[in-house]
Design an enzyme around this catalytic site. Structure first.
Site, mmCIF file in Angstrom:
data_model
loop_
_atom_site.group_PDB
_atom_site.id
_atom_site.type_symbol
_atom_site.label_atom_id
_atom_site.label_comp_id
_atom_site.label_asym_id
_atom_site.label_seq_id
_atom_site.Cartn_x
_atom_site.Cartn_y
_atom_site.Cartn_z
ATOM 1 C CG ASP A 118 -34.968 100.767 24.766
ATOM 2 O OD1 ASP A 118 -34.068 100.383 23.824
ATOM 3 O OD2 ASP A 118 -34.270 101.086 25.918
ATOM 4 C CD GLU A 124 -29.091 98.607 25.641
ATOM 5 O OE1 GLU A 124 -29.489 98.954 24.526
ATOM 6 O OE2 GLU A 124 -28.878 98.898 26.374
ATOM 7 C CG ASP A 127 -28.243 99.575 21.165
ATOM 8 O OD1 ASP A 127 -29.447 99.738 21.772
ATOM 9 O OD2 ASP A 127 -27.500 100.302 21.555
ATOM 10 C CB ILE A 151 -33.661 103.150 21.669
ATOM 11 C CG1 ILE A 151 -35.044 102.932 21.175
ATOM 12 C CG2 ILE A 151 -33.148 104.446 21.992
ATOM 13 C CD1 ILE A 151 -36.129 103.636 21.947
ATOM 14 C CG ASP A 152 -26.455 103.246 20.157
ATOM 15 O OD1 ASP A 152 -26.156 102.975 21.594
ATOM 16 O OD2 ASP A 152 -25.891 103.638 19.688
ATOM 17 C CB THR A 172 -31.327 105.848 26.407
ATOM 18 O OG1 THR A 172 -30.782 104.184 26.092
ATOM 19 C CG2 THR A 172 -32.600 105.609 27.202
ATOM 20 C CG ASP A 210 -23.592 100.362 22.828
ATOM 21 O OD1 ASP A 210 -24.872 100.791 22.558
ATOM 22 O OD2 ASP A 210 -23.528 100.188 24.236
HETATM 23 N N1 LIG Z 1 -19.464 104.039 31.208
HETATM 24 C C1 LIG Z 1 -19.825 103.808 29.891
HETATM 25 N N2 LIG Z 1 -18.824 103.878 29.043
HETATM 26 C C2 LIG Z 1 -19.180 103.980 27.781
HETATM 27 N N3 LIG Z 1 -20.326 103.623 27.304
HETATM 28 C C3 LIG Z 1 -21.426 103.513 28.126
HETATM 29 C C4 LIG Z 1 -21.277 103.604 29.622
HETATM 30 N N4 LIG Z 1 -22.401 103.561 30.090
HETATM 31 C C5 LIG Z 1 -23.227 103.242 29.062
HETATM 32 N N5 LIG Z 1 -22.710 103.167 27.881
HETATM 33 C C6 LIG Z 1 -23.579 103.043 26.822
HETATM 34 O O1 LIG Z 1 -23.399 103.904 25.899
HETATM 35 C C7 LIG Z 1 -24.221 104.047 24.906
HETATM 36 C C8 LIG Z 1 -24.777 105.386 24.318
HETATM 37 O O2 LIG Z 1 -23.731 105.924 23.887
HETATM 38 P P1 LIG Z 1 -23.316 107.353 23.386
HETATM 39 O O3 LIG Z 1 -23.100 108.449 24.360
HETATM 40 O O4 LIG Z 1 -22.458 107.379 22.324
HETATM 41 O O5 LIG Z 1 -24.894 107.778 22.953
HETATM 42 C C9 LIG Z 1 -25.428 103.321 25.683
HETATM 43 O O6 LIG Z 1 -26.329 102.554 24.859
HETATM 44 P P2 LIG Z 1 -28.054 102.653 25.187
HETATM 45 O O7 LIG Z 1 -28.260 104.212 24.947
HETATM 46 O O8 LIG Z 1 -28.343 101.836 23.955
HETATM 47 O O9 LIG Z 1 -28.136 102.053 26.478
HETATM 48 C C10 LIG Z 1 -24.763 102.149 26.608
HETATM 49 O O10 LIG Z 1 -24.744 101.190 26.218
HETATM 50 MG MG LIG Z 2 -26.650 101.468 22.889
HETATM 51 MG MG LIG Z 3 -28.884 100.688 27.424
HETATM 52 MG MG LIG Z 4 -29.919 100.931 23.606
#
Ligand SMILES: Nc1ncnc2c1ncn2[C@@H]1O[C@H](COP(=O)(O)O)[C@@H](OP(=O)(O)O)[C@H]1O
Ligand SMILES: [Mg+2]
Ligand SMILES: [Mg+2]
Ligand SMILES: [Mg+2]
Length: 339
Positions: free
Chosen positions: A48, A71, A127, A129-130, A132, A276
């Site tokens: 990240d 981020e 972002d 790494i989206d 994670t 995101d």
């Molecule tokens: N309670 C929540 N509701 C919706 N999105 C959330 C969440 N908690 C974290 N996220 C976000 O969901 C992203 C991942 O989405 P997805 O489920 O579509 O893969 C995360 O990005 P990161 O992985 O960059 O932190 C984070 O920002």
């Molecule tokens: Mg993300």
């Molecule tokens: Mg995150």
């Molecule tokens: Mg991320």
């Protein structure tokens, strides 16, 4: 005359490709059986920070006056407590950039992502790494970069190192880069391809919601799977949902792998972050799709670092938009958010 945002498009592709290499290298070196069974998140943390430093350094080189809403920040890399992690990140970055960067330069590059966002002028949102959790599982994740001009997303790039180029051949030919510029259409190309060959992406032509399929988060904590099941029932959808992490979901809908991306609020207190959704937003629109929040209102990227004026996200191929919003409203209207 070069096309609108041609230089920005090329720089964003370069930045996302380099950052994707950083992520893949970290995955190959640091994610092991052991880190997985221990639920050790340190590999994704290194990747990240490394990816954010690499993208921000490239953006600074090409567009020194453009601020960035990123981020991550360098807090966890500072001082004695952050020293070991910081050394790993600096080594990783230096394997990926043309000119060696000192520790201070790496930290400063990461912290170029602190901008507050807003409704005027240009800023990027990143972002690094989206998805994670997808990264750690060896599944879908994405490096996502977008340019916002006067509060509107004008360019988006999503690098998806593990996404198949063609979903009908899911185990071959992985690594997709999706890109869209306002008014120019959405395209996919092979990540790290030698040439510039690109294929136009079109959202599906499914017109009856009954024939559609959903794409949704793997994580039930990010989007309510219970509500999506109820919405599927209302729409008469029987096809299985495509579940994947990250903004790869937007790419999947933009090229017709699925027809509807649902992100249904799980708690009333969570506010979606602009990084995101920004890149995926323009990719869907330029592929002929339509995106809104759960009320059917467009996402407002001018409110700062978060989408504080919206709840949830619904992305569709366009044709089924009205039917989906009606079913979402009926489902969510019956209950308090997150209940
Ligand atoms: N309670 C929540 N509701 C919706 N999105 C959330 C969440 N908690 C974290 N996220 C976000 O969901 C992203 C991942 O989405 P997805 O489920 O579509 O893969 C995360 O990005 P990161 O992985 O960059 O932190 C984070 O920002
Ligand atoms: Mg993300
Ligand atoms: Mg995150
Ligand atoms: Mg991320």
């Amino acid at each position: 005359m070069p096309a609108y945002l041609a230089a920005e498009r090329a720089a964003a592709i370069e930045a996302v490709e380099r950052a994707s290499r950083v992520c893949t290298a970290v995955f190959q070196r640091l994610v092991t059986e052991e880190t997985l069974t221990k639920r050790d998140k340190s590999p994704v943390t290194v990747a990240d920070f490394g990816a954010q430093a690499v993208v921000n350094a490239i953006l600074e080189k090409h567009f020194p006056d453009d601020p960035v809403v990123g981020e991550e920040d360098s807090k966890d890399l500072q001082g004695e407590a952050g020293r070991a992690l910081c050394e790993k990140v600096v080594d990783l970055v230096n394997a990926a950039v043309e000119r060696p960067m000192s520790t201070d330069e790496v930290l400063r590059a990461i912290d170029r992502g602190q901008y507050a966002g807003g409704s005027t002028g240009r800023h990027w949102t990143l972002d690094p790494i989206d998805g994670t959790k997808g990264f750690l599982r060896g599944e879908q994740f994405a490096v996502c970069l977008a340019l916002i001009i006067d509060g509107k997303v004008s360019l988006g790039v999503v690098g998806c190192p593990n996404l198949p180029f063609d979903m009908s051949r899911p185990t071959e030919d992985r690594g997709v880069l999706a890109v869209a510029v306002e008014g120019q259409g959405a395209f996919q190309r092979r990540l790290h391809a030698d040439g510039d060959a690109e294929e136009r992406m079109h959202a599906s032509s499914v017109a009856n919601a009954r024939d559609a399929s959903f794409c949704e988060s793997v994580e039930a904590g990010h989007s309510s799977h219970g509500d999506s099941a109820r919405i599927a029932e209302l729409l008469g959808i029987t096809k299985q949902s495509l579940r994947m992490d990250s903004q790869c979901k937007y790419v999947a809908v933009a090229r017709g792998d699925a027809d509807i991306y649902l992100r249904l609020p799980v708690s009333s207190s969570y506010t979606e972050k602009i990084w995101d959704h920004a890149a995926g937003n323009i990719i869907i629109r330029e592929a002929g799709g339509r995106v809104s929040d759960v009320s059917g209102e467009p996402l407002d990227f001018s409110a700062g670092r978060t989408l504080s004026r919206n709840k949830g996200v619904i992305a569709t191929n366009g044709r089924v938009f009205d039917a989906v919003i009606a079913a979402v409203q009926r489902t969510l209207g019956d209950k308090a958010p997150g209940a």
